[in-house]
Write an enzyme that holds these catalytic residues in place. Structure first.
Site, short mmCIF file in Angstrom:
data_model
loop_
_atom_site.label_atom_id
_atom_site.label_comp_id
_atom_site.label_asym_id
_atom_site.label_seq_id
_atom_site.Cartn_x
_atom_site.Cartn_y
_atom_site.Cartn_z
N ASP A 67 -2.48 34.26 43.43
CA ASP A 67 -3.48 33.83 42.46
C ASP A 67 -3.83 34.94 41.46
O ASP A 67 -4.57 34.69 40.51
CB ASP A 67 -4.75 33.32 43.16
CG ASP A 67 -5.32 34.30 44.17
OD1 ASP A 67 -4.57 35.08 44.75
OD2 ASP A 67 -6.56 34.28 44.37
N HIS A 68 -3.27 36.13 41.65
CA HIS A 68 -3.53 37.23 40.73
C HIS A 68 -2.30 37.66 39.94
O HIS A 68 -2.41 38.56 39.10
CB HIS A 68 -4.08 38.43 41.50
CG HIS A 68 -5.40 38.18 42.13
ND1 HIS A 68 -6.60 38.60 41.58
CD2 HIS A 68 -5.73 37.51 43.27
CE1 HIS A 68 -7.60 38.21 42.35
NE2 HIS A 68 -7.10 37.55 43.38
#
Length: 309
Positions: A67-68
Site C-alpha cells: 500500500d506504500h
C-alpha cells in the site's frame, strides 16, 4: 511564486475503500515537488490535483509494503512517457533494493527518464537539497522502514528600528547581509546586532511504525507533521502487534514534540466514521488538527514569528 503545501492523494491503509485510495502524498516546497509513498492509483489521483509527473523532483518510499509502493511502476513509467526533462531522485530503504528493482521494471517500456537512485542505508542519513536538508530516521515496523523530514536552515529577519538606529540603509543593507558585518565610523556592526533568527520551516512524514525514538526525532518542532494513525485506542494491542500507531499515540507525539499542524492519515478500513480519530486525537493535541481526506490540500502554516530579544 513559491508554494509550500501538502497534497493528499490517498489515505487508506492496507486496502482501499470506496472513499479512500491507497496512500500517496505530494509535498510542494518551492522548487521541490516530492512524492511520498505512492500506492496503487496514485497516478490517477494526481490527475485531480493539478500536479503532473513533469513536476516531480523526488520520490521517497518509507518501506515496501504494497500500500506504500505499488504505484511506483506506473509513476516511473509515466516519467518516461511524459519525457520529464530533469533527473528525479528516488529514496527508499536500502534493504529493499531488490523490491525497487522489480517495481521499476515490472512491465516492458522504454525508459527514457533519468532516475537518480539514492537508497537510505543508515539511521539519520541526510541528503542536502537546495531548499534544506532531507533527513531519514529508522522506524519500528516488521520490515525495514524510514520516515523523512525536511528541514529548512534558519534565516534572519532584519529589524528596521535597529537598522535606522545605526543609519544603515540602501545598498549597505545588502552588503551587511552578504558579509555579516559593516564598519561604520570606526565601529563594526554585525548582522546579529540588527536582526533576529527566523526559524526555518520543518515538515515531517511518519508512516507505518510503533512508538520509537525515530518518531520523536522526526516530529521534533515540525510545522507540519503527517503521521499514520491506523487504529483507535480500542485496538491499541493490535496496533502494537502490527507496528502501527493509534490516533491518541500520534497526537501525544505531536503535543510532546511541539508540532504546529498535525495531519492524521493511513486509516484502517474497519472505521467508517473519521470523526472518531478527531475526537481521540483532540484529547491530547490542542493545535491545528487535520483528519486527512483524499485530494485534500493542507498548506504549511505561516512562519513562526521571531521576537526581538
Amino acid at each position: 511564486m513559491s508554494m509550500r503545501e501538502l497534497v493528499v492523494l490517498g489515505t487508506a491503509s492496507q486496502a482501499p475503500t470506496r472513499r479512500r485510495n491507497h496512500n500517496g502524498y505530494l509535498l510542494r516546497w518551492d522548487d521541490e515537488v516530492i512524492l511520498f509513498d505512492p500506492g496503487e492509483g496514485s497516478q490517477r489521483q494526481m490527475l485531480h490535483t493539478g500536479v503532473t509527473a513533469t513536476d516531480l523532483t523526488r520520490i521517497c518510499v518509507t518501506h515496501f509494503h504494497g500500500d506504500h509502493c505499488l504505484g511506483l511502476p506506473g509513476m516511473i513509467q509515466r516519467l518516461s512517457l511524459d519525457r520529464v526533462p530533469r533527473p528525479v531522485a528516488v529514496h527508499f530503504p536500502a534493504g529493499g533494493a531488490e523490491y525497487f528493482a522489480r517495481l521499476r521494471h515490472a512491465a516492458s517500456f522504454r525508459e527514457t527518464a533519468e532516475l537518480t537512485v539514492e537508497p537510505i542505508d543508515a539511521d539519520g542519513q541526510r541528503i542536502t537539497l537546495g531548499i534544506g536538508t532531507l533527513e531519514a530516521r529508522r522506524l519500528r515496523h516488521p520490515v525495514e522502514t524510514y520516515g523523512y523530514r525536511l528541514v529548512e536552515p534558519d534565516g534572519c529577519r532584519l529589524l528596521p528600528e535597529r537598522l535606522s538606529a545605526y543609519r544603515i540603509a540602501g545598498p549597505a543593507v545588502g552588503r551587511l547581509l552578504r558579509e555579516g558585518h559593516l564598519d561604520l565610523d570606526g565601529r563594526r556592526v554585525t548582522r546579529d546586532e540588527v536582526s533576529v533568527v527566523r526559524p526555518g520551516q520543518r515538515f515531517a512524514f511518519v508512516m507505518d511504525t510503533g512508538l520509537c525514538d525515530g518518531v520523536y526525532a522526526l516530529a521534533e518542532h515540525a510545522d507540519l507533521l503527517v503521521i499514520e494513525s491506523t487504529f483507535l485506542a480500542s485496538e491499541a494491542a493490535l496496533a502494537a502487534e502490527a507496528g502501527h500507531l493509534t490516533a491518541g499515540q500520534a497526537a501525544r507525539v505531536a503535543a510532546e514534540s511541539g508540532v504546529r499542524t498535525l495531519v492524521l492519515t493511513h486509516f484502517s478500513q474497519r472505521y467508517a466514521d473519521p470523526l472518531r480519530f478527531h475526537d481521540e486525537a483532540r484529547e491530547h493535541f490542542a493545535g491545528e488538527l487535520v483528519i486527512a481526506e483524499d485530494l485534500q490540500t493542507v498548506p504549511m502554516p505561516a512562519r513562526r514569528v521571531p521576537s526581538p530579544e
